[in-house]
Scaffold this motif. Structure first.
Motif, PDB file in Angstrom:
ATOM      1  N   TRP A  80       3.976   5.516  -5.544  1.00  0.00           N
ATOM      2  CA  TRP A  80       3.876   5.495  -7.012  1.00  0.00           C
ATOM      3  C   TRP A  80       2.895   6.560  -7.496  1.00  0.00           C
ATOM      4  O   TRP A  80       3.156   7.268  -8.463  1.00  0.00           O
ATOM      5  CB  TRP A  80       3.452   4.101  -7.477  1.00  0.00           C
ATOM      6  CG  TRP A  80       3.307   4.006  -8.959  1.00  0.00           C
ATOM      7  CD1 TRP A  80       2.153   4.028  -9.676  1.00  0.00           C
ATOM      8  CD2 TRP A  80       4.351   3.902  -9.921  1.00  0.00           C
ATOM      9  NE1 TRP A  80       2.407   3.941 -11.013  1.00  0.00           N
ATOM     10  CE2 TRP A  80       3.751   3.863 -11.202  1.00  0.00           C
ATOM     11  CE3 TRP A  80       5.742   3.850  -9.826  1.00  0.00           C
ATOM     12  CZ2 TRP A  80       4.494   3.766 -12.365  1.00  0.00           C
ATOM     13  CZ3 TRP A  80       6.475   3.746 -10.999  1.00  0.00           C
ATOM     14  CH2 TRP A  80       5.850   3.709 -12.240  1.00  0.00           C
ATOM     15  N   GLU A  81       1.769   6.672  -6.793  1.00  0.00           N
ATOM     16  CA  GLU A  81       0.768   7.668  -7.173  1.00  0.00           C
ATOM     17  C   GLU A  81       1.306   9.084  -6.984  1.00  0.00           C
ATOM     18  O   GLU A  81       1.088   9.955  -7.819  1.00  0.00           O
ATOM     19  CB  GLU A  81      -0.511   7.456  -6.366  1.00  0.00           C
ATOM     20  CG  GLU A  81      -1.258   6.195  -6.762  1.00  0.00           C
ATOM     21  CD  GLU A  81      -2.368   5.811  -5.793  1.00  0.00           C
ATOM     22  OE1 GLU A  81      -2.598   6.528  -4.799  1.00  0.00           O
ATOM     23  OE2 GLU A  81      -3.008   4.766  -6.033  1.00  0.00           O
ATOM     24  N   ARG A  82       2.033   9.309  -5.873  1.00  0.00           N
ATOM     25  CA  ARG A  82       2.627  10.635  -5.650  1.00  0.00           C
ATOM     26  C   ARG A  82       3.662  10.948  -6.733  1.00  0.00           C
ATOM     27  O   ARG A  82       3.744  12.075  -7.221  1.00  0.00           O
ATOM     28  CB  ARG A  82       3.271  10.711  -4.266  1.00  0.00           C
ATOM     29  CG  ARG A  82       2.284  10.778  -3.132  1.00  0.00           C
ATOM     30  CD  ARG A  82       2.951  11.136  -1.802  1.00  0.00           C
ATOM     31  NE  ARG A  82       4.045  10.268  -1.447  1.00  0.00           N
ATOM     32  CZ  ARG A  82       3.966   9.155  -0.720  1.00  0.00           C
ATOM     33  NH1 ARG A  82       2.794   8.759  -0.265  1.00  0.00           N
ATOM     34  NH2 ARG A  82       5.040   8.453  -0.432  1.00  0.00           N
ATOM     35  N   LEU A  83       4.445   9.950  -7.103  1.00  0.00           N
ATOM     36  CA  LEU A  83       5.437  10.136  -8.151  1.00  0.00           C
ATOM     37  C   LEU A  83       4.763  10.497  -9.467  1.00  0.00           C
ATOM     38  O   LEU A  83       5.207  11.403 -10.179  1.00  0.00           O
ATOM     39  CB  LEU A  83       6.273   8.864  -8.317  1.00  0.00           C
ATOM     40  CG  LEU A  83       7.293   8.871  -9.455  1.00  0.00           C
ATOM     41  CD1 LEU A  83       8.346   9.955  -9.235  1.00  0.00           C
ATOM     42  CD2 LEU A  83       7.957   7.510  -9.577  1.00  0.00           C
ATOM     43  N   GLN A  92       0.833  -1.203   0.000  1.00  0.00           N
ATOM     44  CA  GLN A  92       0.000   0.000   0.000  1.00  0.00           C
ATOM     45  C   GLN A  92       0.868   1.254   0.000  1.00  0.00           C
ATOM     46  O   GLN A  92       0.578   2.219  -0.710  1.00  0.00           O
ATOM     47  CB  GLN A  92      -0.943  -0.013   1.197  1.00  0.00           C
ATOM     48  CG  GLN A  92      -2.023  -1.069   1.102  1.00  0.00           C
ATOM     49  CD  GLN A  92      -2.835  -1.194   2.384  1.00  0.00           C
ATOM     50  OE1 GLN A  92      -2.567  -0.528   3.385  1.00  0.00           O
ATOM     51  NE2 GLN A  92      -3.836  -2.064   2.357  1.00  0.00           N
ATOM     52  N   GLU A  93       1.927   1.252   0.810  1.00  0.00           N
ATOM     53  CA  GLU A  93       2.829   2.402   0.832  1.00  0.00           C
ATOM     54  C   GLU A  93       3.500   2.592  -0.515  1.00  0.00           C
ATOM     55  O   GLU A  93       3.655   3.718  -0.992  1.00  0.00           O
ATOM     56  CB  GLU A  93       3.888   2.221   1.923  1.00  0.00           C
ATOM     57  CG  GLU A  93       3.348   2.390   3.320  1.00  0.00           C
ATOM     58  CD  GLU A  93       4.420   2.193   4.383  1.00  0.00           C
ATOM     59  OE1 GLU A  93       5.605   2.494   4.099  1.00  0.00           O
ATOM     60  OE2 GLU A  93       4.072   1.747   5.478  1.00  0.00           O
ATOM     61  N   LEU A  94       3.908   1.491  -1.128  1.00  0.00           N
ATOM     62  CA  LEU A  94       4.524   1.574  -2.450  1.00  0.00           C
ATOM     63  C   LEU A  94       3.537   2.127  -3.470  1.00  0.00           C
ATOM     64  O   LEU A  94       3.898   2.970  -4.303  1.00  0.00           O
ATOM     65  CB  LEU A  94       5.017   0.191  -2.878  1.00  0.00           C
ATOM     66  CG  LEU A  94       5.697   0.104  -4.236  1.00  0.00           C
ATOM     67  CD1 LEU A  94       6.936   0.994  -4.289  1.00  0.00           C
ATOM     68  CD2 LEU A  94       6.063  -1.340  -4.550  1.00  0.00           C
ATOM     69  N   GLN A  95       2.288   1.697  -3.390  1.00  0.00           N
ATOM     70  CA  GLN A  95       1.259   2.195  -4.306  1.00  0.00           C
ATOM     71  C   GLN A  95       1.052   3.701  -4.119  1.00  0.00           C
ATOM     72  O   GLN A  95       0.966   4.455  -5.091  1.00  0.00           O
ATOM     73  CB  GLN A  95      -0.058   1.435  -4.098  1.00  0.00           C
ATOM     74  CG  GLN A  95      -1.175   1.877  -5.017  1.00  0.00           C
ATOM     75  CD  GLN A  95      -0.887   1.605  -6.480  1.00  0.00           C
ATOM     76  OE1 GLN A  95      -0.234   0.633  -6.824  1.00  0.00           O
ATOM     77  NE2 GLN A  95      -1.349   2.484  -7.342  1.00  0.00           N
ATOM     78  N   ARG A  96       0.989   4.131  -2.853  1.00  0.00           N
ATOM     79  CA  ARG A  96       0.825   5.573  -2.587  1.00  0.00           C
ATOM     80  C   ARG A  96       2.031   6.363  -3.093  1.00  0.00           C
ATOM     81  O   ARG A  96       1.876   7.443  -3.673  1.00  0.00           O
ATOM     82  CB  ARG A  96       0.602   5.811  -1.093  1.00  0.00           C
ATOM     83  CG  ARG A  96      -0.779   5.381  -0.613  1.00  0.00           C
ATOM     84  CD  ARG A  96      -1.063   5.872   0.812  1.00  0.00           C
ATOM     85  NE  ARG A  96      -0.157   5.296   1.795  1.00  0.00           N
ATOM     86  CZ  ARG A  96      -0.377   4.174   2.478  1.00  0.00           C
ATOM     87  NH1 ARG A  96      -1.475   3.478   2.269  1.00  0.00           N
ATOM     88  NH2 ARG A  96       0.499   3.750   3.374  1.00  0.00           N
TER      89      ARG A  96
END
Length: 99
Positions: free
Chosen positions: A42-45, A36-40
């Protein structure tokens, strides 16, 4: 090995199995949190990259406008310099100077 030892061994193995299952659940929970942290992240990036693209586009437009403005200003300056370099005739004594 007697029945009591077998029972103790079985009990010990069950406890160890339960501990391993708890650790496995915790590990899976941590893995899910990391996903989930990685997904967030990725979205911020992605948002940051989109913003960077928009800013670069706007900067290019502003640079083009600045070049156009600079060229127009330069042309105006050259025109004014040309006008100033032209000889001027002074009014004759018969012409009245109005102030």
């Amino acid at each position: 090995m007697g029945p009591k030892q077998e029972e103790e061994t079985t009990l010990s193995l069950r406890k160890r199995n339960e501990e391993l299952e708890r650790e496995l659940r915790k590990s899976k929970e941590r893995e899910e949190q990391m996903k989930q942290e990685l997904q967030r992240a990725w979205e911020r990036l992605k948002v940051a990259e989109d913003g960077e693209e928009r800013l670069c586009s706007q900067l290019a437009e502003l640079e083009a406008e600045a070049v156009i403005h600079a060229r127009a200003s330069h042309a105006r300056i050259l025109s004014l310099m040309e006008q100033l370099s032209q000889p001027r005739t002074l009014p004759s004594s018969s012409e009245k100077i109005i102030l």
